[in-house]
Design an enzyme around this catalytic site. Structure first.
Site, PDB file in Angstrom:
ATOM      1  N   THR B 145      61.667  44.126   3.599  1.00  0.00           N
ATOM      2  CA  THR B 145      60.357  44.629   4.505  1.00  0.00           C
ATOM      3  C   THR B 145      59.677  45.739   3.849  1.00  0.00           C
ATOM      4  O   THR B 145      59.008  45.557   2.971  1.00  0.00           O
ATOM      5  CB  THR B 145      60.906  44.888   6.003  1.00  0.00           C
ATOM      6  OG1 THR B 145      61.908  45.971   6.026  1.00  0.00           O
ATOM      7  CG2 THR B 145      61.479  43.659   6.660  1.00  0.00           C
ATOM      8  N   LYS B 170      69.112  44.006   2.751  1.00  0.00           N
ATOM      9  CA  LYS B 170      68.094  44.847   2.840  1.00  0.00           C
ATOM     10  C   LYS B 170      68.156  45.757   3.654  1.00  0.00           C
ATOM     11  O   LYS B 170      69.084  45.979   4.353  1.00  0.00           O
ATOM     12  CB  LYS B 170      66.931  43.900   3.251  1.00  0.00           C
ATOM     13  CG  LYS B 170      67.082  43.364   4.542  1.00  0.00           C
ATOM     14  CD  LYS B 170      66.362  44.312   6.016  1.00  0.00           C
ATOM     15  CE  LYS B 170      65.144  44.433   5.721  1.00  0.00           C
ATOM     16  NZ  LYS B 170      64.665  45.601   6.612  1.00  0.00           N
ATOM     17  N   THR B 181      68.325  48.266  10.472  1.00  0.00           N
ATOM     18  CA  THR B 181      67.751  47.075  10.327  1.00  0.00           C
ATOM     19  C   THR B 181      68.243  46.683   9.109  1.00  0.00           C
ATOM     20  O   THR B 181      67.667  46.913   8.089  1.00  0.00           O
ATOM     21  CB  THR B 181      66.133  46.902  10.500  1.00  0.00           C
ATOM     22  OG1 THR B 181      66.078  47.343  11.692  1.00  0.00           O
ATOM     23  CG2 THR B 181      65.661  45.612  10.313  1.00  0.00           C
ATOM     24  N   GLU B 266      63.256  55.142   3.778  1.00  0.00           N
ATOM     25  CA  GLU B 266      61.499  54.980   3.682  1.00  0.00           C
ATOM     26  C   GLU B 266      61.201  56.488   3.306  1.00  0.00           C
ATOM     27  O   GLU B 266      61.494  57.369   3.922  1.00  0.00           O
ATOM     28  CB  GLU B 266      61.161  54.501   4.908  1.00  0.00           C
ATOM     29  CG  GLU B 266      61.199  52.983   5.161  1.00  0.00           C
ATOM     30  CD  GLU B 266      60.784  52.825   6.614  1.00  0.00           C
ATOM     31  OE1 GLU B 266      61.029  53.533   7.634  1.00  0.00           O
ATOM     32  OE2 GLU B 266      60.913  51.662   6.936  1.00  0.00           O
ATOM     33  N   ASN B 387      56.011  54.734   8.854  1.00  0.00           N
ATOM     34  CA  ASN B 387      56.387  54.556  10.103  1.00  0.00           C
ATOM     35  C   ASN B 387      55.399  54.534  11.292  1.00  0.00           C
ATOM     36  O   ASN B 387      55.482  53.947  12.362  1.00  0.00           O
ATOM     37  CB  ASN B 387      57.942  55.090  10.610  1.00  0.00           C
ATOM     38  CG  ASN B 387      59.019  54.636   9.804  1.00  0.00           C
ATOM     39  OD1 ASN B 387      59.270  53.326  10.239  1.00  0.00           O
ATOM     40  ND2 ASN B 387      59.512  55.253   8.911  1.00  0.00           N
ATOM     41  N   THR B 392      51.087  47.673  12.455  1.00  0.00           N
ATOM     42  CA  THR B 392      49.568  47.547  12.596  1.00  0.00           C
ATOM     43  C   THR B 392      48.906  47.112  11.368  1.00  0.00           C
ATOM     44  O   THR B 392      49.735  47.133  10.232  1.00  0.00           O
ATOM     45  CB  THR B 392      48.806  49.051  12.837  1.00  0.00           C
ATOM     46  OG1 THR B 392      49.407  49.913  12.003  1.00  0.00           O
ATOM     47  CG2 THR B 392      48.948  48.996  14.412  1.00  0.00           C
TER      48      THR B 392
END
Lengths: 392, 392
Positions: B145, B170, B181, B266, B387, B392
């Site tokens: 992702t 992942k 996740t 991230e 994040n 969006t």
């Protein structure tokens, strides 16, 4: 708004050059006579030296002077930290000619660096020489760290508004589940016993400073101190109308100050109210509200005006409170997004709403009558920028 | 590194266009015969539909195909979410001509949006038609992702490296106290019972995926599934050398994968190992390590190369574990900064060291023999940027 000070309190500020140069960084709040005192402190097990001193000294029920500084928290500084703080408070007591046990220190700033005692002692001379020359707003300015505006407010109660309660605080980063690097000094000219005042203060703090969170971190220095010097001659006693008014005014004052802290959360662009209802208990509700309010993913989503309510429900699910997915309802600014197990697919309607500065998340667990409110902010790149460069 | 696949497993990937366009977003892992299965899942009470299905299906001890997708988590999607997932797995089972209970779905992506079932069904046709045409690395790529690199590795054990264990996973955001996740598929050609495999998997997950944290959030979709098809004909039984080797190799594999996840946290610029020792119990040690690893103020300080160890000790203090300030020692990359109640004032020595990408925080509570390790990252503006713009 003009700020009204209670009778018999005097203020001064000085530039000690502790960390910041050429700004006020020490402040004195002085009562002309010994006042009743109550306090609430951080629940972090690592307590700063000034917190340890205050906790011990307020047991007597009396205090007369608060000395506050920014730029250095005097935390994790060992026995020397205690000795440093005592040198300063003893010196101040001598200069003011008051009982040295009646001086309470409050510090905020970097952890683990010894106080520059000589600089502060020079500042104390100035504070005492200039006592009465400063306004409460200057005290609020002197204790700012990464705050962007001074925080103070007041309330008045009784006939002819005879009693005044003034609150001055600082907040910004590290605002967390149980208070924050949050210093708050409350002064009143009410005539009230320290025991009764403690009761009112604990209630007020639970609904205000202990219901806000910016980053989930809990400081070593959080302190709320309240002094009552009785100068109004209005006596507050339990089970009277005045007692109710006093408690109500103190609650309001603390909630107003704590909202100011959240609004000034480091890098915050949004004010978020997390309301949880339908929990089995109020405790459960608060736990869920805090999990949501502290979730980085929730906070960054709102910063990005992203109606990612999935992150809200994920936080509900890991809060540690037993919940049932098929009973949960989630609303954001009144729009239902998740209805008892089903996504309503209405997030598009939220895109405009999320650009507003005030966001309300309402979570109904539909399991009981427990409810709670927590105030928080979004999380922006600016928060990271501020906090990655704090001591350097 | 060339990746070796265990015998009897086949892979394919397809572009279903679930959320991302023109990239592989569905993947199939297929065993030529029914395999033994074990799994570990999120402890979040809000569990995604695929998690619920997997938890139920692995009770039989057998599985033959995993279908994985990125772009949509199929979480908080109610009964329709379950039905959607079953439509897809049933269709796949029919196409593969296998027991439909032997197909396990794994999903990652946005929460609260229904799966585009028709698109995925088309993808399934492609997956089955092209079965065997993909390599494990393409499966790893299809489930990415916000990951910036595919994550997979393998280990071999036994005589002539007869047994292979391959892990594909992942991670990225939402990596937290108890998994993330985080999807992980592990396949092996060992001959092992599902019960024994479950035991080895639980141990390995505790030391790896459950010891990493990026943002403290816990996902609705965390899944680790392991299939053993016995194709090597090497039997793993308890109390043998092979059993030890198997457990050791699985631990290593899971730790390697979980470190990849943290490194790809991230926006991460640093890999931080938090070691806690001297705790009363291992549980206490883990709690302290997690409080430090999850502290925003700690994470932003390291991002800013700021030797603000005071934030480390503040997190120790609010971890909920009973500690004594006068016994705590804190080291960063070997340099003692806080020694049993006293700051050593050596932070200047750290400024250069903190520019390194690998940081080790060692906290000795000096209260007992409990110890724990948690891996985490710093927190950058980039994390917020990613994040705040996820859906969006």
């Amino acid at each position: 708004m003009d700020i009204v000070s209670p009778e018999g309190f005097f203020y001064s500020v000085a530039k000690a050059g502790i960390k910041y140069q050429d700004r006020y960084d020490v402040a004195l709040i002085y009562s002309k006579k010994p006042a009743q005192v109550a306090g609430v402190f951080t629940t972090n097990q690592i307590k700063a030296a000034p917190v340890k001193i205050c906790m011990k000294r307020i047991r007597s029920g009396q205090a007369q002077a608060l000395i506050l500084n920014s730029g250095n928290a005097n935390a994790c500084t060992g026995q020397k930290g205690i000795e440093d703080a005592l040198k300063i408070t003893d010196y101040l007591a001598e200069k003011l000619n008051i009982n040295k046990e009646h001086v309470l220190p409050l510090s905020t700033g970097v952890i683990g660096v010894h106080l520059p005692v000589e600089k502060i002692i020079k500042g104390v001379d100035e504070l005492v020489n200039r006592l009465g020359n400063a306004q409460p707003i200057q005290v609020a300015e002197a204790i700012m760290t990464t705050d962007t505006f001074p925080k103070l407010t007041y309330r008045q109660i009784g006939e002819d508004t005879a009693v005044t309660i003034l609150g001055i605080c600082k907040g910004a980063g590290m605002i967390c589940p149980n208070m924050a690097t949050m210093l708050c000094a409350i002064v009143t000219d009410a005539k009230i016993s320290s025991d009764l005042m403690k009761e009112a203060l604990r209630d007020a703090v639970a609904q205000s400073f202990n219901s806000i969170t910016v980053d989930g971190d809990m400081s070593t220095n959080d302190t709320v101190l309240m002094l009552a010097n009785g100068e109004s001659d209005v006596k507050i006693e339990r089970k009277t109308t005045l007692w109710k008014q006093f408690k109500g005014a103190l609650n309001e004052l603390c909630i107003e100050l704590s909202k100011m802290i959240v609004k000034d959360g480091e890098g915050a662009t949004k004010f978020i109210t997390v309301n949880v209802k339908g929990a089995k208990t109020a405790q459960d509700a608060k736990r869920v509200a805090r999990a949501v309010a502290n979730s980085l993913l929730v906070k960054t989503a709102f910063y990005g005006c992203d109606p990612n309510w999935g992150r809200v429900i994920a936080a509900v699910g890991y809060s540690g409170v037993a919940v049932k997915e098929e009973k949960i309802e989630i609303y954001i600014n009144g729009i239902c997004l998740f209805n008892r197990g089903f996504p309503t697919m209405r997030q598009e309607e939220l895109k405009e709403i999320l650009k507003e500065h005030e966001i309300e998340i309402l979570i109904n667990l539909n399991l009981g009558t427990g409810k709670a409110t927590v105030f928080t902010t979004d999380l922006s790149e600016e928060y990271v920028r501020i906090n990655s460069a704090y001591t350097t």
